[in-house]
Design a protein around this motif. Structure first.
Motif, PDB file in Angstrom:
ATOM      1  N   THR A  29       4.150   4.002  15.004  1.00 13.16           N
ATOM      2  CA  THR A  29       4.136   4.822  13.794  1.00 13.16           C
ATOM      3  C   THR A  29       5.378   5.701  13.831  1.00 13.16           C
ATOM      4  O   THR A  29       5.384   6.765  14.428  1.00 13.16           O
ATOM      5  N   GLN A  55       0.832  -1.206   0.000  1.00 11.62           N
ATOM      6  CA  GLN A  55       0.000   0.000   0.000  1.00 11.62           C
ATOM      7  C   GLN A  55       0.864   1.253   0.000  1.00 11.62           C
ATOM      8  O   GLN A  55       0.582   2.225  -0.705  1.00 11.62           O
ATOM      9  N   ARG A  56       1.938   1.188   0.799  1.00 10.51           N
ATOM     10  CA  ARG A  56       2.809   2.352   0.894  1.00 10.51           C
ATOM     11  C   ARG A  56       3.474   2.624  -0.451  1.00 10.51           C
ATOM     12  O   ARG A  56       3.535   3.762  -0.917  1.00 10.51           O
ATOM     13  N   LYS A 106       1.053   4.143  -2.769  1.00  5.65           N
ATOM     14  CA  LYS A 106       0.742   5.506  -2.364  1.00  5.65           C
ATOM     15  C   LYS A 106       1.871   6.438  -2.804  1.00  5.65           C
ATOM     16  O   LYS A 106       1.634   7.502  -3.374  1.00  5.65           O
ATOM     17  N   ASN A 107       3.109   5.987  -2.561  1.00  9.47           N
ATOM     18  CA  ASN A 107       4.242   6.809  -2.964  1.00  9.47           C
ATOM     19  C   ASN A 107       4.260   7.007  -4.477  1.00  9.47           C
ATOM     20  O   ASN A 107       4.530   8.083  -4.977  1.00  9.47           O
ATOM     21  N   GLY A 109       5.814   1.236   5.198  1.00 10.15           N
ATOM     22  CA  GLY A 109       4.380   1.227   5.412  1.00 10.15           C
ATOM     23  C   GLY A 109       4.038   0.726   6.792  1.00 10.15           C
ATOM     24  O   GLY A 109       4.897   0.490   7.624  1.00 10.15           O
ATOM     25  N   LYS A 110       2.740   0.565   7.019  1.00  6.37           N
ATOM     26  CA  LYS A 110       2.258   0.099   8.311  1.00  6.37           C
ATOM     27  C   LYS A 110       1.626  -1.264   8.096  1.00  6.37           C
ATOM     28  O   LYS A 110       0.818  -1.431   7.180  1.00  6.37           O
ATOM     29  N   GLU A 137       7.845   4.402   8.604  1.00  5.95           N
ATOM     30  CA  GLU A 137       6.566   4.107   7.970  1.00  5.95           C
ATOM     31  C   GLU A 137       6.542   4.568   6.514  1.00  5.95           C
ATOM     32  O   GLU A 137       5.943   3.933   5.661  1.00  5.95           O
ATOM     33  N   GLU A 138       7.231   5.676   6.250  1.00  8.75           N
ATOM     34  CA  GLU A 138       7.205   6.212   4.887  1.00  8.75           C
ATOM     35  C   GLU A 138       7.775   5.225   3.886  1.00  8.75           C
ATOM     36  O   GLU A 138       7.396   5.200   2.726  1.00  8.75           O
ATOM     37  N   TYR A 139       8.702   4.368   4.363  1.00  2.00           N
ATOM     38  CA  TYR A 139       9.344   3.444   3.435  1.00  2.00           C
ATOM     39  C   TYR A 139       8.735   2.049   3.466  1.00  2.00           C
ATOM     40  O   TYR A 139       8.551   1.424   2.440  1.00  2.00           O
ATOM     41  N   THR A 160       3.431  11.748  -0.167  1.00  2.81           N
ATOM     42  CA  THR A 160       4.727  11.171  -0.477  1.00  2.81           C
ATOM     43  C   THR A 160       4.750  10.858  -1.954  1.00  2.81           C
ATOM     44  O   THR A 160       3.722  10.561  -2.560  1.00  2.81           O
TER      45      THR A 160
END
Ligand SMILES: Nc1ncnc2c1ncn2[C@@H]1O[C@H](COP(=O)(O)OP(=O)(O)OP(=O)(O)O)[C@@H](O)[C@H]1O
Ligand SMILES: [Mg+2]
Lengths: 406, 223
Positions: free
Chosen positions: A356, A43-44, A47-48, A364-365, A360-362, A191
């Motif tokens: 968090t 997902q991350r 999203k990026n 994800g969660k 997380e930016e890389y 992002t």
């Protein structure tokens, strides 16, 4: 009917039961967490990636590499705004086609703060195509800005930081190469892992009409194209070569005449990588679960062994094979599902408590999605069934006389 | 009730081959009380298992209630055992963790009787063997004679026509054995058919007919 029997069996063998259920719990947690991290990462990544826009094509003019209709090769091409609209008209599969001007090193100034920025001149629908979304109290460049060549500007959130710090920016005037512009919107935080030019957070956007008259540009830098269906991007590229080739007289086979970045390609690659990654994670987790399943199978075999005589008696008293089969399958499934439920609960706890942090930016969660839950429950059921089937069938196929003699 | 023609039962093959029953012809009529006797290893239990549809003969014909058992599958045999036959074993074979009435309920579970009905019927049956007061006791809390009476109540659960007992008094003292015999006689009077393997002279004295097995063959059939 089956339940009291099950509880008795489990009570009489507390340690064995505990270890078996523990195996299943462990397996479940592995599967859920591994898949959960995979999904979170996926997902991350998307999203990026979608920071740039979803499935868009970016098109720059290139240089011809083939002689065509008497024109030599090596001829540089340049595009006009109207070329973008021509494409949208000519190619049905295109939803939006937006011309884009750009100019580097434009001096922005607010009070004492200055910033040297990339300025892009665009049309309103650019916002949707490129996911350039305004913060709540602002807006993007609109049609009236275009029609009236208004001096309004939309700024990236990092530029807002540089120029305004904590002050609100919307409504304020900044100077753009000494020309005053009113800020109408600030980009929301997002992002973005790919870009051409500069990331949107460091970019400013103004009306394309304002851009060309202010800076005196005739030619655009590039076009941004979005299909109704991104899976048609390849076909669209062929059509673009035809349409523009006809207008600018280059061969539709001349792929160097246009420089094309089809972001769907990245998406496809990412998808393939993620499928591989998730499969790998799933397999690792599944193996842990299978080991747990082997434990369950062992415990059930021991239970059948211990209860051979009882099975024989029940058969003598009229129990059919499917009753015996059902009883042992039920017990196996129950052990598996109890372990699975506890495992799922633990996993949920771990995932909820997952900090968090900046990573997380890389990565994800981790997410306990419906899909992950479904896969886990299906795996558990399958493993419970398979590991119970052997012992249950052994029990059901016992010969009543032999079993009774035990 | 049952009819056997040229029944053979062979265990194992080659050197370890045992001919447990040889050419058995036997008929038991409705409401007969048959005593099955013979020395150890003569094939009594083997014969009883075949009569009780727990085992199938190696060859020969067996008719239960006029129907050839040969073609029955597992489920059909289980149904016959469940509905038509009541088993009593020498070592009682009660489930140790279940109470007396729960033990009596077992055949009714396989019959599909509802829980509530099952319980009241089980209590009634326990009452008929004089054990109503012990309904909630577990086998470990009962004497041998009481355990065998629970087993008898269980054998009667689905009101079977045929009662098969394999040395029902073998593990009991004389007094308890006599109590069991009294119940058998009662059942006989009520119309049940009884086949009882026994070394107990009291029982064989009461039986209507004695079948004596020696070495897998019927040595004597009568009284
Ligand atoms: N499952 C088996 N495998 C091999 N041989 C068997 C099996 N069951 C019984 N036999 C043999 O068949 C013969 C008859 O056994 P069966 O148990 O019918 O005797 P019985 O008359 O009931 O003896 P007892 O009075 O000791 O109970 C014996 O020789 C026994 O060893
Ligand atoms: Mg015997």
């Amino acid at each position: 009917m089956f339940l009291p029997q099950f509880l008795r069996d489990m009570r009489s063998q507390k340690m064995r039961t505990f270890l078996t259920i523990f195996g299943i719990i462990w397996g479940t947690i592995s599967v859920v967490l591994l898949l959960g991290f995979g999904v979170g990462l996926e997902q991350r990544l998307y999203k990026n990636m979608h920071g740039l826009g979803e499935g868009i094509i970016i098109l720059w003019p290139g240089r011809t590499s083939m002689a065509y209709e008497g024109l030599g090769k090596g001829r540089p091409l340049r595009f006009l705004e109207e070329d973008a609209f021509l494409l949208e008209r000519e190619i049905l599969q295109i939803k939006y086609s937006c011309p884009e001007y750009s100019k580097w090193d434009v001096k922005l100034k607010y009070k004492k703060n200055t910033y040297s920025s990339l300025v892009r001149g665009i049309y309103p629908f650019y916002s949707d195509m490129r996911n350039v979304i305004p913060e709540r109290n602002g807006r993007f460049i609109n049609r009236i800005d275009i029609e009236q060549k208004r001096r309004v500007i939309f700024i990236g959130f990092s530029i807002k930081e540089e120029l305004f710090k904590d002050e609100p920016a919307v409504g304020k005037y900044i100077s753009v190469n000494s020309v005053p512009f009113q800020v109408v919107g600030v980009l929301i935080e997002k992002t973005q892992n790919s870009t051409y030019g500069n990331r949107d957070e460091f970019t400013t956007f103004i009306s394309a009409t304002t851009f060309s008259s202010l800076f005196g540009y005739k030619y655009i830098n590039n076009m941004v194209i979005q299909a109704h269906d991104p899976f048609q991007n390849e076909f669209i590229q062929e059509r673009i070569l035809q349409v523009l080739g006809k207008k600018y007289r280059f061969s539709p086979k001349d792929t160097e005449a246009l420089l094309v970045w089809d972001t769907m390609e990245n998406e496809k690659t990412t998808k393939a990588i993620m499928i591989g990654f998730n499969t790998f994670m799933g397999i690792v987790g599944a193996f842990t679960l299978i080991v747990g399943g082997i434990g369950v199978s062992n415990i059930m075999n021991a239970v059948v062994e211990e209860r051979t005589k009882e099975i024989g008696l029940k058969m003598a008293l009229g129990a059919k094979k499917r009753f015996v089969l059902g009883q042992f399958l039920f017990e196996t499934l129950l052990i598996t599902l109890v372990g699975g439920a506890i495992g799922l609960a633990f996993s949920y706890g771990i995932i909820s408590a997952f900090p968090t942090t900046s990573i997380e930016e890389y990565i994800g969660k981790p997410t306990l999605s419906f899909g992950v839950g479904l896969v886990t429950v299906a795996l558990l059921g399958l493993i419970g069934f398979i590991s119970g089937l052997g012992p249950a069938r052994r029990a059901a196929n016992l010969h009543p006389v032999d079993a009774l003699r035990q | 009730m049952i009819k056997m023609k040229k029944i053979n039962k062979i265990y194992g093959t080659g050197a370890s081959k045992v001919e447990a029953l040889k050419n058995i012809d036997l008929e038991v009529k409705e409401n007969e009380f048959v005593g099955l006797i013979g020395p150890s290893g003569s094939g009594k239990s083997t014969l009883m298992n075949i009569i009780g549809c727990l085992d199938v003969p190696s060859s020969g014909e067996y008719y239960f209630g006029g129907e050839s058992v040969e073609n029955f599958n597992h489920n059909q045999l289980a149904e016959i055992r469940n509905e038509k036959i009541g088993f009593v074993f020498q070592n009682f074979n009660l489930l140790p963790y279940a109470t007396a009435y729960e033990n009596v309920e077992i055949p009714m579970i396989f019959m599909g009787v509802k829980a509530k009905k099952r319980k009241s019927m089980a209590l009634e049956l326990l009452d008929s063997v004089g054990l109503a007061a012990r309904a909630t006791h577990k086998p470990g809390e009962l004497s041998g004679g009481e355990m065998q009476r629970v087993a008898l109540a269980r054998a009667l659960a689905n009101n079977p026509s045929l009662i098969l007992a394999d040395e029902p008094t073998g593990n009991l003292d004389t007094k308890s054995g006599d109590e069991i015999l009294a119940i058998f006689e009662n059942l006989w009077k009520q119309g049940h058919t009884l086949v009882v393997i026994t070394h107990n002279p009291n029982i064989s004295a009461r039986a209507q007919r004695i079948v004596k097995l020696i070495d897998g063959t019927i040595e004597n059939n009568g009284k």
